[in-house]
Design an enzyme around this catalytic site. Structure first.
Site, mmCIF file in Angstrom:
data_model
loop_
_atom_site.group_PDB
_atom_site.id
_atom_site.type_symbol
_atom_site.label_atom_id
_atom_site.label_comp_id
_atom_site.label_asym_id
_atom_site.label_seq_id
_atom_site.Cartn_x
_atom_site.Cartn_y
_atom_site.Cartn_z
ATOM 1 N N ASN A 46 83.734 125.182 47.856
ATOM 2 C CA ASN A 46 82.839 126.015 47.043
ATOM 3 C C ASN A 46 81.660 125.172 46.570
ATOM 4 O OD1 ASN A 46 83.470 124.796 44.369
ATOM 5 N ND2 ASN A 46 85.517 125.553 44.867
ATOM 6 N N ASP A 89 90.689 129.602 44.912
ATOM 7 C CA ASP A 89 91.586 130.717 44.593
ATOM 8 C C ASP A 89 92.559 130.967 45.744
ATOM 9 O OD1 ASP A 89 90.599 131.266 42.038
ATOM 10 O OD2 ASP A 89 88.845 132.232 42.904
ATOM 11 N N LYS A 108 93.205 118.881 65.004
ATOM 12 C CA LYS A 108 91.954 119.653 64.947
ATOM 13 C C LYS A 108 92.062 120.894 65.841
ATOM 14 C CE LYS A 108 87.024 119.498 65.673
ATOM 15 N NZ LYS A 108 85.943 118.902 66.431
ATOM 16 N N PHE A 156 86.623 127.969 32.064
ATOM 17 C CA PHE A 156 85.279 128.358 32.469
ATOM 18 C C PHE A 156 85.377 129.640 33.283
ATOM 19 C CE2 PHE A 156 81.999 125.031 31.733
ATOM 20 C CZ PHE A 156 82.773 124.199 30.954
ATOM 21 N N LYS A 160 89.604 137.151 30.850
ATOM 22 C CA LYS A 160 90.242 135.875 31.240
ATOM 23 C C LYS A 160 90.720 135.093 30.024
ATOM 24 C CE LYS A 160 87.876 135.443 35.552
ATOM 25 N NZ LYS A 160 86.782 134.908 36.329
HETATM 26 O O1 C5P Z 1 90.074 133.412 37.297
HETATM 27 P P1 C5P Z 1 88.979 132.433 37.488
HETATM 28 O O2 C5P Z 1 89.110 131.630 38.738
HETATM 29 O O3 C5P Z 1 87.605 132.979 37.336
HETATM 30 O O4 C5P Z 1 89.162 131.463 36.222
HETATM 31 C C1 C5P Z 1 88.351 130.364 36.037
HETATM 32 C C2 C5P Z 1 89.045 129.342 35.181
HETATM 33 O O5 C5P Z 1 90.395 129.169 35.630
HETATM 34 C C3 C5P Z 1 88.403 127.978 35.318
HETATM 35 O O6 C5P Z 1 88.536 127.290 34.098
HETATM 36 C C4 C5P Z 1 89.187 127.329 36.436
HETATM 37 O O7 C5P Z 1 89.158 125.922 36.321
HETATM 38 C C5 C5P Z 1 90.577 127.884 36.227
HETATM 39 N N1 C5P Z 1 91.355 128.121 37.455
HETATM 40 C C6 C5P Z 1 92.585 127.502 37.601
HETATM 41 N N2 C5P Z 1 93.348 127.735 38.723
HETATM 42 C C7 C5P Z 1 92.940 128.558 39.677
HETATM 43 C C8 C5P Z 1 91.701 129.213 39.533
HETATM 44 C C9 C5P Z 1 90.918 128.969 38.407
HETATM 45 O O8 C5P Z 1 92.982 126.735 36.733
HETATM 46 N N3 C5P Z 1 93.673 128.742 40.743
#
Ligand code: C5P
Length: 405
Positions: free
Chosen positions: A207, A276, A286, A319, A333
């Site tokens: 990302n 995510d 590969k 965040f 959230k």
């Molecule tokens: O749900 P979202 O991804 O928008 O949430 C963002 C927050 O959750 C950020 O603080 C990010 O570091 C954390 N996060 C996490 N584990 C994930 C996805 C996001 O701790 N798998």
């Protein structure tokens, strides 16, 4: 209100390092005003410093008719100290003898401020009895010397005369200012950067996170005395010094690192862009190129929600990078992940957020506070986030004292 320091840049090849120093000082929450000798301008431009600091630069030439005639007096008003870095033999000599043949030297004599000096020159020059005598004179008047250190010099020689590292000078300045160590004793865990999930040993899904926001939080906190552990995924910025750094490239590695460190922290700031999804079965070799390719993705664990459920007395900050319905999504959230504070930013804008040195965010706290931070440097935003997190942490620890009888 920020403390102001004056950074005087003189004509040494180390002048370019003064740009790094200006940044290091700003990262520590200081307002930096730069003054440059004529010779310094042959190495680096005033525009560089104006762009970096957002403050007008005092140049050496005397004002022209119609220009502010007292700038050399007014420039240092309200500042806490002057740091000359790099300091040439020439400027040190003039300062030692009260020579004020340009605006910068006049400002130095008129400021009445504590002076710190980071010399930079060839070893023989540094050792010359005249230079040493000037240094002694200045030291006798209370001037603080930082370095020089030894190493390979721009002239090709090895030896004493190298300007001390920006980080060391910045730390010395903070020490001199008795920098506000309001986070001393606070253990802070910060995550930053973007996770990269492997497809095969060569390719990954990533990302656009640069890691700058989390690094700003970590650095500003360290500058304010916190004990910081930084868990860093992929970053487009350098690793900061003055703290323990744990690398974690994937969401699973980050989960392991965060879980391990969480028990020993007081505040967690989860600024990392955690993936995510991860590839269900990454290939061990590969994958050969073909017309099309299907990837089976599975959800990664929500690290933040996982640790926040068991946070006890710890403060947890998340965040939310959003492109629409920022506030509503952020608030959701905050509640669903059991956070104390959420930092919401609009990542659809190009002038802030990903990769930028600036951010514009809204903070929401669990107890209903909403703080809008207009576009500001990520260091400034980091300072606000830390202020709020530290307040929540302190309030949660305040035990009502029984009334004195
Ligand atoms: O749900 P979202 O991804 O928008 O949430 C963002 C927050 O959750 C950020 O603080 C990010 O570091 C954390 N996060 C996490 N584990 C994930 C996805 C996001 O701790 N798998």
């Amino acid at each position: 209100m920020k403390d102001t320091v004056i950074l005087v840049v003189t004509g040494s090849v180390a002048a370019f390092k003064a740009a790094q120093l200006a940044r290091r000082l700003m990262e520590r929450g200081l307002l930096v005003k730069v003054a440059m000798t004529t010779a310094a301008e042959r190495f680096i431009t005033p525009l560089t410093f104006e762009a970096l600091t957002g403050q007008p630069v005092l140049r050496a030439g005397f004002p022209q008719p119609g220009e502010a005639p007292m700038e050399h007096i007014n420039f240092s008003r309200g500042a806490r100290l002057v740091v000359i870095a790099p300091a040439t033999a020439n400027t040190m000599g003039k300062l030692a003898h009260g020579v004020a043949d340009d605006s910068v030297l006049s400002m130095l004599l008129a400021s009445g401020l504590p002076v710190m000096v980071a010399p930079a020159m060839n070893t023989q020059m540094y050792k010359h009895p005249a230079v040493q005598s000037n240094i002694n004179t200045l030291a006798g008047r209370g001037v603080t010397f930082i370095g020089p250190s030894s190493g390979s010099l721009a002239c090709g020689e090895e030896g004493e005369g190298k300007m001390e590292d920006a980080e060391v000078i910045a730390a010395a300045v903070m020490e001199k200012l008795g920098g506000e160590k309001d986070l001393a004793g606070v253990r802070l865990l910060v995550t930053t950067g973007g996770c990269q999930e492997p497809i095969d040993p060569v390719r990954y899904i990533g990302n656009r996170s640069s890691g700058k926001m989390g690094v700003a939080v970590a650095q500003v906190a360290a500058g304010r005395g916190a004990e910081v552990v930084l868990v860093a995924a992929h970053m487009e910025t350098g690793l900061p010094e003055g703290m323990r750094v744990v690398r974690a490239h994937t969401a699973m590695e980050m989960q392991e690192a965060v879980r391990k460190e969480f028990a020993q922290c007081d505040i967690l700031v989860m600024a990392a862009a955690v993936a995510d999804y991860q590839v269900e079965n990454p290939a061990t070799g590969k994958v050969k190129k073909k017309n099309s390719m299907r990837l089976d993705l599975v959800e990664t664990p929500d690290i933040l929600a996982g640790v926040a459920m068991e946070k006890g007395g710890r403060v947890v900050v998340g965040f939310a990078a959003e492109t629409e319905d920022h506030l509503a999504s952020g608030r959701k959230k905050l509640m669903s992940k059991n956070l104390d504070l959420i930092v919401i930013n609009d990542v659809s804008r190009g002038d802030i957020g990903f990769g930028s040195d600036y951010n514009e965010v809204t903070l929401l706290t669990r107890d209903g506070k909403k703080i809008e931070i207009a576009r500001a440097s990520k260091d400034m935003v980091a300072g606000e986030v830390l202020d709020q997190a530290a307040t929540i942490w302190r309030d949660s620890r305040t035990v009502e004292q029984p009334e004195a009888s």
